[in-house]
Design a protein around this motif. Structure first.
Motif, PDB file in Angstrom:
ATOM      1  N   MET A  24       1.155  16.840   5.913  1.00 28.65           N
ATOM      2  CA  MET A  24       0.697  15.665   5.160  1.00 28.65           C
ATOM      3  C   MET A  24       1.656  14.509   5.416  1.00 28.65           C
ATOM      4  O   MET A  24       2.828  14.711   5.748  1.00 28.65           O
ATOM      5  CB  MET A  24       0.670  15.997   3.662  1.00 28.65           C
ATOM      6  CG  MET A  24      -0.363  17.018   3.258  1.00 28.65           C
ATOM      7  SD  MET A  24      -2.056  16.363   3.234  1.00 28.65           S
ATOM      8  CE  MET A  24      -1.985  15.234   1.845  1.00 28.65           C
ATOM      9  N   PHE A  25       1.138  13.315   5.221  1.00 33.16           N
ATOM     10  CA  PHE A  25       1.898  12.109   5.543  1.00 33.16           C
ATOM     11  C   PHE A  25       1.814  11.115   4.385  1.00 33.16           C
ATOM     12  O   PHE A  25       0.835  11.099   3.646  1.00 33.16           O
ATOM     13  CB  PHE A  25       1.303  11.435   6.789  1.00 33.16           C
ATOM     14  CG  PHE A  25       1.163  12.365   7.957  1.00 33.16           C
ATOM     15  CD1 PHE A  25       2.150  12.436   8.923  1.00 33.16           C
ATOM     16  CD2 PHE A  25       0.044  13.208   8.071  1.00 33.16           C
ATOM     17  CE1 PHE A  25       2.027  13.312   9.997  1.00 33.16           C
ATOM     18  CE2 PHE A  25      -0.083  14.073   9.139  1.00 33.16           C
ATOM     19  CZ  PHE A  25       0.911  14.134  10.103  1.00 33.16           C
ATOM     20  N   VAL A  26       2.844  10.292   4.287  1.00 35.68           N
ATOM     21  CA  VAL A  26       2.813   9.172   3.347  1.00 35.68           C
ATOM     22  C   VAL A  26       3.230   7.943   4.144  1.00 35.68           C
ATOM     23  O   VAL A  26       4.146   8.033   4.967  1.00 35.68           O
ATOM     24  CB  VAL A  26       3.815   9.376   2.184  1.00 35.68           C
ATOM     25  CG1 VAL A  26       3.731   8.227   1.192  1.00 35.68           C
ATOM     26  CG2 VAL A  26       3.580  10.700   1.476  1.00 35.68           C
ATOM     27  N   ALA A  27       2.571   6.811   3.924  1.00 31.47           N
ATOM     28  CA  ALA A  27       2.967   5.617   4.675  1.00 31.47           C
ATOM     29  C   ALA A  27       2.565   4.357   3.931  1.00 31.47           C
ATOM     30  O   ALA A  27       1.599   4.354   3.170  1.00 31.47           O
ATOM     31  CB  ALA A  27       2.322   5.620   6.056  1.00 31.47           C
ATOM     32  N   SER A  52      -7.097  -1.477   1.343  1.00 29.35           N
ATOM     33  CA  SER A  52      -5.994  -2.201   0.714  1.00 29.35           C
ATOM     34  C   SER A  52      -6.402  -2.672  -0.677  1.00 29.35           C
ATOM     35  O   SER A  52      -7.576  -2.654  -1.045  1.00 29.35           O
ATOM     36  CB  SER A  52      -5.590  -3.394   1.580  1.00 29.35           C
ATOM     37  OG  SER A  52      -6.711  -4.231   1.735  1.00 29.35           O
ATOM     38  N   GLN A  53      -5.407  -3.123  -1.403  1.00 32.84           N
ATOM     39  CA  GLN A  53      -5.623  -3.491  -2.802  1.00 32.84           C
ATOM     40  C   GLN A  53      -6.680  -4.590  -2.936  1.00 32.84           C
ATOM     41  O   GLN A  53      -7.529  -4.528  -3.821  1.00 32.84           O
ATOM     42  CB  GLN A  53      -4.267  -3.949  -3.375  1.00 32.84           C
ATOM     43  CG  GLN A  53      -4.230  -4.071  -4.872  1.00 32.84           C
ATOM     44  CD  GLN A  53      -4.204  -2.721  -5.588  1.00 32.84           C
ATOM     45  OE1 GLN A  53      -4.432  -1.671  -4.982  1.00 32.84           O
ATOM     46  NE2 GLN A  53      -3.966  -2.753  -6.873  1.00 32.84           N
ATOM     47  N   VAL A 109      -7.530   9.604   5.140  1.00 31.60           N
ATOM     48  CA  VAL A 109      -6.507   9.044   4.254  1.00 31.60           C
ATOM     49  C   VAL A 109      -7.052   8.802   2.853  1.00 31.60           C
ATOM     50  O   VAL A 109      -8.270   8.701   2.652  1.00 31.60           O
ATOM     51  CB  VAL A 109      -5.951   7.701   4.805  1.00 31.60           C
ATOM     52  CG1 VAL A 109      -5.292   7.883   6.158  1.00 31.60           C
ATOM     53  CG2 VAL A 109      -7.032   6.645   4.878  1.00 31.60           C
ATOM     54  N   ALA A 110      -6.138   8.716   1.908  1.00 35.49           N
ATOM     55  CA  ALA A 110      -6.479   8.281   0.546  1.00 35.49           C
ATOM     56  C   ALA A 110      -5.413   7.270   0.137  1.00 35.49           C
ATOM     57  O   ALA A 110      -4.311   7.262   0.694  1.00 35.49           O
ATOM     58  CB  ALA A 110      -6.486   9.471  -0.409  1.00 35.49           C
ATOM     59  N   PHE A 111      -5.758   6.421  -0.814  1.00 32.79           N
ATOM     60  CA  PHE A 111      -4.848   5.337  -1.180  1.00 32.79           C
ATOM     61  C   PHE A 111      -4.461   5.436  -2.649  1.00 32.79           C
ATOM     62  O   PHE A 111      -5.303   5.773  -3.491  1.00 32.79           O
ATOM     63  CB  PHE A 111      -5.514   3.983  -0.944  1.00 32.79           C
ATOM     64  CG  PHE A 111      -6.024   3.802   0.450  1.00 32.79           C
ATOM     65  CD1 PHE A 111      -5.165   3.508   1.490  1.00 32.79           C
ATOM     66  CD2 PHE A 111      -7.377   3.947   0.731  1.00 32.79           C
ATOM     67  CE1 PHE A 111      -5.636   3.352   2.786  1.00 32.79           C
ATOM     68  CE2 PHE A 111      -7.860   3.788   2.018  1.00 32.79           C
ATOM     69  CZ  PHE A 111      -6.986   3.490   3.050  1.00 32.79           C
ATOM     70  N   GLY A 129       0.785  -1.227   0.000  1.00 33.90           N
ATOM     71  CA  GLY A 129       0.000   0.000   0.000  1.00 33.90           C
ATOM     72  C   GLY A 129       0.817   1.278   0.000  1.00 33.90           C
ATOM     73  O   GLY A 129       1.963   1.302   0.447  1.00 33.90           O
ATOM     74  N   VAL A 130       0.198   2.334  -0.535  1.00 35.88           N
ATOM     75  CA  VAL A 130       0.720   3.691  -0.347  1.00 35.88           C
ATOM     76  C   VAL A 130      -0.466   4.515   0.148  1.00 35.88           C
ATOM     77  O   VAL A 130      -1.436   4.730  -0.578  1.00 35.88           O
ATOM     78  CB  VAL A 130       1.277   4.294  -1.648  1.00 35.88           C
ATOM     79  CG1 VAL A 130       1.826   5.703  -1.371  1.00 35.88           C
ATOM     80  CG2 VAL A 130       2.361   3.412  -2.253  1.00 35.88           C
ATOM     81  N   THR A 131      -0.376   4.936   1.404  1.00 39.43           N
ATOM     82  CA  THR A 131      -1.454   5.688   2.032  1.00 39.43           C
ATOM     83  C   THR A 131      -1.014   7.139   2.160  1.00 39.43           C
ATOM     84  O   THR A 131       0.098   7.414   2.624  1.00 39.43           O
ATOM     85  CB  THR A 131      -1.732   5.120   3.441  1.00 39.43           C
ATOM     86  OG1 THR A 131      -2.037   3.739   3.323  1.00 39.43           O
ATOM     87  CG2 THR A 131      -2.888   5.838   4.127  1.00 39.43           C
TER      88      THR A 131
END
Ligand code: M6R
Length: 619
Positions: free
Chosen positions: A194-197, A386-387, A210-212, A184-186
């Motif tokens: 802003m955050f990326v995880a 998730s995917q 969040v967005a994916f 995943g990339v959240t």
């Protein structure tokens, strides 16, 4: 399998990144690193081999300051765990860094091409080709347009990759991108930050909005928001999802390990799994997000379950439930086998993935195979957004909350419970499950969280499992036996023991023992039997006798009030008396606790067992 955290905002980035990486350490823990932009246009990089603690120490000895940064915790694929192979990887003049989760399958060709173009490689990783490719495009074809350079570089890669890019020349942004099933990339939305995880727990402390990213999508992330595009540069509209998980759900609290916490919260997690799924007035099960019409359910001729590891064993329990209650033939296949064996799939079939992470690469590939064949696809999945949840026609969220321990526990009991719900649902839709029977099972299901709570409270209140670990932790081999619906529980129990305590354990159908494994039985090989009083109980007792006759020791998962078995075996791991359909969900819990205590007694690293990672996003 690796974990990524990125931050752009107005606070110090390093502590936020390090805290996020700690929440993601279950994804990989052989090295870690971070990069933070300083105020003078420089990139400060710290990288260490070994666990995250080493990076934390390095950062405390040589602090980095700045409000934009990215971090990574690694599970090695290309190149051994070492400082030079730890991410982030840098461009030749150090102004650009990349972290990656995934595999560049054509990295040798790309590396040779880049070497011919004058690039010198400083690591053995495939990731380093990505940073050099971006650098090459940035200075040539893309003429200083970072987004364009990232896009062009990504289009050269074969294989799944999730990346985050940071550049000293664009200090207000991170670029995140996803290519294929790389995990995943959240993107997390805060106020002015802003955050990326790779996964939600890493940023749950800061935001629930969040967005994916999907396959072939990227995000340009600044402190004030994110612009989403596809890899052809076309803008994308994305909706945010609100995550209802409590931030403390991803913390250990008073427990010593995440696995221990997750075992003992199964009373609560099962309550959440069942929440708003049982309709007592209509004696029905509510599974709206499955998107399966009654007509479609009636037309199904077969259901194939695809999954890996613990989720596969949940699928084996599901086979019993669905064939019994919905009278639908069920095949259970390892996703890694299904995807490569040219399976027979058709539109009158349903292919159901079971996956805690929703990102397991083999499971996603099996779903792809099913979709190509025209099957109705669905997923029982824990990780929100998730995917697996997004690529299927319908899904059932496990609602177990974040599972951090590498050894899966509460996701197993949540997914088996969901499979029982699905079996009732299909049985009703297909008109083969009598209303009185569904009413009885639904009533029984409503008792499940209480029974689990009772079992776990009893385990917490006495030393039974610690004493068992004291007695058995030096043994090298265990046999686990179960029959019928409890055969998969034997296999899951054996998997738990081997993955965290490194003791060899085999799970076997009890009736098969005399066809081979009985040759192994002696005083040095204990046998664990799953033997609640059910319709095959007498047969399980005769297995116990056969083991005892060969000087074997027997540990039994049995009903707490079963005095007869207590007199025959060396130790009992008790479970409360419950409906037969609930018993497998309860019977696995003592085996989880036993494996946990054995691993602790042997001094093993319970939450980060060697060589394993939580999300298996590479083949
Ligand atoms: O996330 P998934 O459920 O797809 O993961 C499948 C397996 O990798 C996982 O269950 C693995 O076997 C666990 N380590 C078991 O404890």
């Amino acid at each position: 399998m690796c974990g990524i955290v990125g931050y752009v905002g107005n606070q110090e980035a390093a502590p936020i990144i390090l805290h996020g990486l700690r929440q993601l350490e279950y994804r990989g823990y052989d090295s870690a690193g971070l990069a933070v932009l300083d105020g003078d246009g420089g990139v400060q990089v710290r990288r260490e081999a070994g666990k995250l603690l080493n990076l934390e120490q390095a950062v405390s000895q040589a602090p980095v300051t700045g409000a934009v940064g990215v971090g990574h915790t690694r599970w090695a694929t290309h190149g051994p765990p070492s400082q030079r192979n730890a991410h982030p990887h840098s461009s030749p003049d150090g102004d650009l860094v990349v972290v990656q989760n995934g595999i560049v399958e054509n990295f040798l060709d790309l590396r040779q091409e880049l070497e011919r173009a004058g690039y010198t490689f400083r690591s053995d990783t495939d990731t380093e080709v990505i940073v050099h490719l971006i650098d090459q495009h940035y200075h040539n074809g893309s003429a200083g347009d970072l987004e364009d350079a990232v896009r062009k570089a990504l289009l050269r890669l074969k294989g799944p990759s999730a990346i985050v890019v940071l550049s000293a020349h664009h200090p207000d942004r991170l670029i995140a991108a996803r290519l294929g099933n790389a995990g995943g990339v959240t993107i997390g939305f805060g106020r002015g930050e802003m955050f990326v995880a790779s996964d939600i727990p890493a940023i749950l402390r800061h935001t629930r909005q969040v967005a994916f990213l999907d396959n072939r999508q990227m995000a340009v992330v600044t402190a004030h928001g994110a612009v989403f595009k596809d890899l052809d540069g076309r803008p994308l509209a994305k909706e945010c999802t609100r995550i209802d998980w409590n931030p403390t759900a991803a913390e250990k609290g008073e427990f010593r390990h995440f696995m221990q916490k997750e075992i003992f919260e199964q009373g609560r997690s099962l309550t959440d799994t069942l929440r708003s799924r049982l309709d007592f007035q209509r004696n029905a099960v509510v599974l709206d997000s499955l998107n399966l019409t009654p007509d479609h359910a009636r037309r199904l001729t077969k259901l194939t379950i695809v999954a890996c590891g613990t989720s596969y064993y949940a699928g084996l329990v599901g086979k019993y439930y669905i064939e019994r209650l919905a009278r639908l033939p069920v095949e259970v296949d390892y996703a890694s086998e299904f995807r490569y064996r040219q399976p027979l799939v058709a539109s009158d079939q349903m292919v159901l993935a079971i996956t805690q992470s929703g990102e397991t690469v083999d499971t996603l590939a099996a779903l792809e195979e099913a979709r190509t064949g025209g099957a109705f696809t669905a997923a029982i999945v824990n990780a929100i957004g998730s995917q697996a949840a997004r690529v299927t026609d319908g899904h059932i969220y496990m609602q177990a909350g974040p599972e951090i321990g590498v050894a899966s526990t509460k996701a197993f009991t949540a997914s088996t419970t969901d499979l029982l719900l699905l079996a009732i649902y299909l049985g009703q839709q297909r008109g083969v499950l009598a209303e009185a029977e569904s009413a009885r099972i639904i009533r029984a299901l409503s008792m499940l969280p209480g029974l689990a709570g009772e079992l776990l409270e009893d385990a917490l209140q006495n030393d039974r499992y610690r004493e068992l670990a004291e007695r058995y932790h030096t043994f090298y081999n265990f046999l686990y036996l179960g029959r019928g619906i409890h055969y998969p529980i034997a296999r899951e129990g054996a998997l738990k023991l081997k993955e965290i305590s490194y003791i060899h354990a085999e799970g076997y159908p009890a009736g098969e023992m005399k066809h081979g494994p009985i040759a192994l039985i002696d005083a040095t090989m204990p046998t664990v039997v799953v033997a609640p009083r059910d319709h095959v109980y007498d047969k399980m007792i005769s297995q116990v006798e056969q083991v005892k006759a060969r000087s074997g020791q027997v540990l039994a998962v049995a009903h707490a009030n079963d005095e007869a078995i207590r007199a025959k075996v060396d130790a009992v791991m008790p479970i409360p008396v419950a409906d037969e359909l609930l018993t497998p969900i309860l019977a696995v819990m003592p085996l989880q606790i036993f494996a946990y205590e054995m691993a602790v007694r042997r001094g093993a690293d319970v939450d980060q067992p060697r060589n394993l990672a939580k999300s298996v996003t590479v083949e």
